[in-house]
Scaffold this motif. Structure first.
Motif, PDB file in Angstrom:
ATOM      1  N   PRO A 107      -8.510   1.499  -7.316  1.00 38.73           N
ATOM      2  CA  PRO A 107      -8.115   0.228  -6.919  1.00 38.73           C
ATOM      3  C   PRO A 107      -6.411   0.249  -6.768  1.00 38.73           C
ATOM      4  O   PRO A 107      -6.077  -0.485  -6.039  1.00 38.73           O
ATOM      5  CB  PRO A 107      -8.705   0.282  -8.555  1.00 38.73           C
ATOM      6  CG  PRO A 107      -9.521   0.735  -9.579  1.00 38.73           C
ATOM      7  CD  PRO A 107      -9.329   2.146  -8.397  1.00 38.73           C
ATOM      8  N   ARG A 108      -5.702   1.391  -7.218  1.00 41.14           N
ATOM      9  CA  ARG A 108      -4.109   0.632  -7.263  1.00 41.14           C
ATOM     10  C   ARG A 108      -4.141   0.969  -6.072  1.00 41.14           C
ATOM     11  O   ARG A 108      -2.882   0.273  -5.303  1.00 41.14           O
ATOM     12  CB  ARG A 108      -3.317   1.693  -8.400  1.00 41.14           C
ATOM     13  CG  ARG A 108      -2.443   1.851  -8.798  1.00 41.14           C
ATOM     14  CD  ARG A 108      -1.356   2.373  -9.839  1.00 41.14           C
ATOM     15  NE  ARG A 108      -1.942   3.971  -9.036  1.00 41.14           N
ATOM     16  CZ  ARG A 108      -0.965   4.651  -8.395  1.00 41.14           C
ATOM     17  NH1 ARG A 108       0.043   3.987  -7.921  1.00 41.14           N
ATOM     18  NH2 ARG A 108      -0.991   5.907  -8.122  1.00 41.14           N
ATOM     19  N   LEU A 109      -4.819   2.212  -5.289  1.00 41.44           N
ATOM     20  CA  LEU A 109      -3.586   2.160  -3.819  1.00 41.44           C
ATOM     21  C   LEU A 109      -4.657   1.975  -2.657  1.00 41.44           C
ATOM     22  O   LEU A 109      -4.359   2.152  -1.678  1.00 41.44           O
ATOM     23  CB  LEU A 109      -3.666   3.635  -3.827  1.00 41.44           C
ATOM     24  CG  LEU A 109      -2.677   4.642  -4.671  1.00 41.44           C
ATOM     25  CD1 LEU A 109      -2.492   6.245  -4.551  1.00 41.44           C
ATOM     26  CD2 LEU A 109      -1.409   4.019  -4.482  1.00 41.44           C
ATOM     27  N   LEU A 110      -5.824   1.298  -3.459  1.00 42.52           N
ATOM     28  CA  LEU A 110      -7.109   1.027  -2.066  1.00 42.52           C
ATOM     29  C   LEU A 110      -6.049  -0.272  -0.928  1.00 42.52           C
ATOM     30  O   LEU A 110      -6.139  -0.289   0.581  1.00 42.52           O
ATOM     31  CB  LEU A 110      -8.158   0.761  -2.156  1.00 42.52           C
ATOM     32  CG  LEU A 110      -9.332  -0.170  -1.409  1.00 42.52           C
ATOM     33  CD1 LEU A 110      -8.867   1.516  -0.205  1.00 42.52           C
ATOM     34  CD2 LEU A 110     -10.431   0.052  -2.010  1.00 42.52           C
ATOM     35  N   PRO A 111      -5.563  -1.171  -1.513  1.00 45.42           N
ATOM     36  CA  PRO A 111      -4.983  -2.407  -0.394  1.00 45.42           C
ATOM     37  C   PRO A 111      -3.770  -1.543   0.270  1.00 45.42           C
ATOM     38  O   PRO A 111      -3.806  -1.914   1.601  1.00 45.42           O
ATOM     39  CB  PRO A 111      -3.849  -2.458  -1.918  1.00 45.42           C
ATOM     40  CG  PRO A 111      -5.112  -3.246  -2.830  1.00 45.42           C
ATOM     41  CD  PRO A 111      -5.825  -1.756  -3.569  1.00 45.42           C
ATOM     42  N   THR A 112      -2.885  -0.760  -0.196  1.00 41.21           N
ATOM     43  CA  THR A 112      -2.074   0.741   0.621  1.00 41.21           C
ATOM     44  C   THR A 112      -2.621   1.190   1.584  1.00 41.21           C
ATOM     45  O   THR A 112      -2.345   0.733   2.988  1.00 41.21           O
ATOM     46  CB  THR A 112      -1.426   1.335  -0.353  1.00 41.21           C
ATOM     47  OG1 THR A 112      -0.357   0.817  -1.343  1.00 41.21           O
ATOM     48  CG2 THR A 112      -0.804   1.765   0.432  1.00 41.21           C
ATOM     49  N   ALA A 113      -3.603   1.778   1.577  1.00 41.39           N
ATOM     50  CA  ALA A 113      -4.654   2.414   2.571  1.00 41.39           C
ATOM     51  C   ALA A 113      -5.165   1.210   3.519  1.00 41.39           C
ATOM     52  O   ALA A 113      -4.978   1.339   4.475  1.00 41.39           O
ATOM     53  CB  ALA A 113      -5.540   3.323   1.606  1.00 41.39           C
ATOM     54  N   ARG A 114      -5.684   0.247   3.240  1.00 43.30           N
ATOM     55  CA  ARG A 114      -6.243  -1.419   3.671  1.00 43.30           C
ATOM     56  C   ARG A 114      -5.322  -1.258   4.885  1.00 43.30           C
ATOM     57  O   ARG A 114      -5.362  -1.614   5.863  1.00 43.30           O
ATOM     58  CB  ARG A 114      -6.972  -1.862   3.433  1.00 43.30           C
ATOM     59  CG  ARG A 114      -8.525  -1.465   2.249  1.00 43.30           C
ATOM     60  CD  ARG A 114      -8.749  -2.901   1.940  1.00 43.30           C
ATOM     61  NE  ARG A 114      -9.971  -2.327   1.661  1.00 43.30           N
ATOM     62  CZ  ARG A 114     -10.800  -2.900  -0.155  1.00 43.30           C
ATOM     63  NH1 ARG A 114     -10.282  -3.081  -0.247  1.00 43.30           N
ATOM     64  NH2 ARG A 114     -12.246  -2.076   0.489  1.00 43.30           N
ATOM     65  N   ARG A 115      -3.989  -1.415   4.296  1.00 38.79           N
ATOM     66  CA  ARG A 115      -3.140  -1.937   4.761  1.00 38.79           C
ATOM     67  C   ARG A 115      -2.299  -1.670   6.181  1.00 38.79           C
ATOM     68  O   ARG A 115      -2.521  -1.337   7.667  1.00 38.79           O
ATOM     69  CB  ARG A 115      -1.662  -2.425   4.112  1.00 38.79           C
ATOM     70  CG  ARG A 115      -2.031  -3.912   3.555  1.00 38.79           C
ATOM     71  CD  ARG A 115      -0.838  -4.837   2.905  1.00 38.79           C
ATOM     72  NE  ARG A 115       0.089  -3.412   1.817  1.00 38.79           N
ATOM     73  CZ  ARG A 115      -0.019  -3.441   0.753  1.00 38.79           C
ATOM     74  NH1 ARG A 115      -1.438  -4.501   0.151  1.00 38.79           N
ATOM     75  NH2 ARG A 115       0.688  -2.961  -0.068  1.00 38.79           N
ATOM     76  N   PHE A 116      -2.666   0.749   5.529  1.00 39.26           N
ATOM     77  CA  PHE A 116      -1.984   1.538   6.693  1.00 39.26           C
ATOM     78  C   PHE A 116      -3.475   1.403   7.554  1.00 39.26           C
ATOM     79  O   PHE A 116      -3.532   1.700   9.183  1.00 39.26           O
ATOM     80  CB  PHE A 116      -2.325   3.192   5.972  1.00 39.26           C
ATOM     81  CG  PHE A 116      -1.855   3.640   6.797  1.00 39.26           C
ATOM     82  CD1 PHE A 116      -0.583   3.918   7.089  1.00 39.26           C
ATOM     83  CD2 PHE A 116      -2.801   4.674   7.144  1.00 39.26           C
ATOM     84  CE1 PHE A 116      -0.358   5.004   7.849  1.00 39.26           C
ATOM     85  CE2 PHE A 116      -2.657   5.595   8.260  1.00 39.26           C
ATOM     86  CZ  PHE A 116      -1.174   6.013   8.320  1.00 39.26           C
ATOM     87  N   ILE A 117      -3.893   1.431   6.788  1.00 37.36           N
ATOM     88  CA  ILE A 117      -5.414   1.662   8.258  1.00 37.36           C
ATOM     89  C   ILE A 117      -5.771  -0.135   9.196  1.00 37.36           C
ATOM     90  O   ILE A 117      -6.070   0.576  10.421  1.00 37.36           O
ATOM     91  CB  ILE A 117      -6.260   1.697   7.570  1.00 37.36           C
ATOM     92  CG1 ILE A 117      -7.144   3.017   7.005  1.00 37.36           C
ATOM     93  CG2 ILE A 117      -7.857   1.833   8.650  1.00 37.36           C
ATOM     94  CD1 ILE A 117      -8.284   3.248   5.691  1.00 37.36           C
ATOM     95  N   ALA A 118      -5.227  -0.900   8.534  1.00 41.01           N
ATOM     96  CA  ALA A 118      -5.250  -1.762   9.915  1.00 41.01           C
ATOM     97  C   ALA A 118      -4.236  -2.814  10.325  1.00 41.01           C
ATOM     98  O   ALA A 118      -4.403  -2.567  11.728  1.00 41.01           O
ATOM     99  CB  ALA A 118      -4.894  -3.273   8.760  1.00 41.01           C
ATOM    100  N   ALA A 119      -3.271  -1.453  10.086  1.00 40.67           N
ATOM    101  CA  ALA A 119      -1.774  -1.534  11.169  1.00 40.67           C
ATOM    102  C   ALA A 119      -2.412   0.061  12.329  1.00 40.67           C
ATOM    103  O   ALA A 119      -1.954  -0.672  13.795  1.00 40.67           O
ATOM    104  CB  ALA A 119      -0.631  -0.992  10.466  1.00 40.67           C
TER     105      ALA A 119
END
Length: 141
Positions: A107-119
């Motif tokens: 839960p802590r890192l998933l938002p960052t991973a999603r931003r990277f994948i979205a980029a």
């Protein structure tokens, strides 16, 4: 090989292999395919071109136009992962990246991973016309 469990925590139980539907017309997707295929795999990755006759035959219930827009991964048990879940499932299958995939899915890192994948997806989309998904326009070759 370690015991395979669920790559994204959605009840997959044991996973024997993952089928990765990738856009063979996209340079980013082809590079990702080569990179994934060249890594040691705890769970075998089978690569099938998205939208191909083979993909349509093996997975008749999928929206095949959508599989050209978003990375799609299907477990041998039939669970489907799309977009960030698909990328994390691919990393989870790799010997040297399973720990990273598990950390990124927290839960802590998933938002960052999603931003990277979205980029990464935005870079990919920038090579495509707006109606891409119904057929390849070959702009990315």
């Amino acid at each position: 090989m370690t015991e395979a469990t669920d790559p994204a925590g959605h009840g997959a139980s044991r996973v024997g292999y993952l089928t990765v539907l990738y856009d063979q017309s996209c340079p980013l997707c082809r590079a990702a395919h080569r990179w994934l295929a060249g890594r040691a795999q705890l769970v075998p990755l089978h690569f099938v071109p998205a939208g191909s006759a083979e993909a349509r035959q093996r997975f008749p219930g999928l929206d095949h136009a959508a599989t050209l827009r978003e990375l799609t991964v299907i477990t041998d048990g039939g669970l489907v992962y799309v977009s960030d879940g698909a990328w994390l499932a691919c990393l989870w299958a790799l010997a040297d990246y399973r720990g990273m995939a598990e950390r990124l899915s927290s839960p802590r890192l998933l938002p960052t991973a999603r931003r990277f994948i979205a980029a990464a997806a935005a870079v990919r989309r920038s090579t495509r016309s707006e109606d891409y998904g119904g057929g390849c326009d070959d702009q990315c070759r």
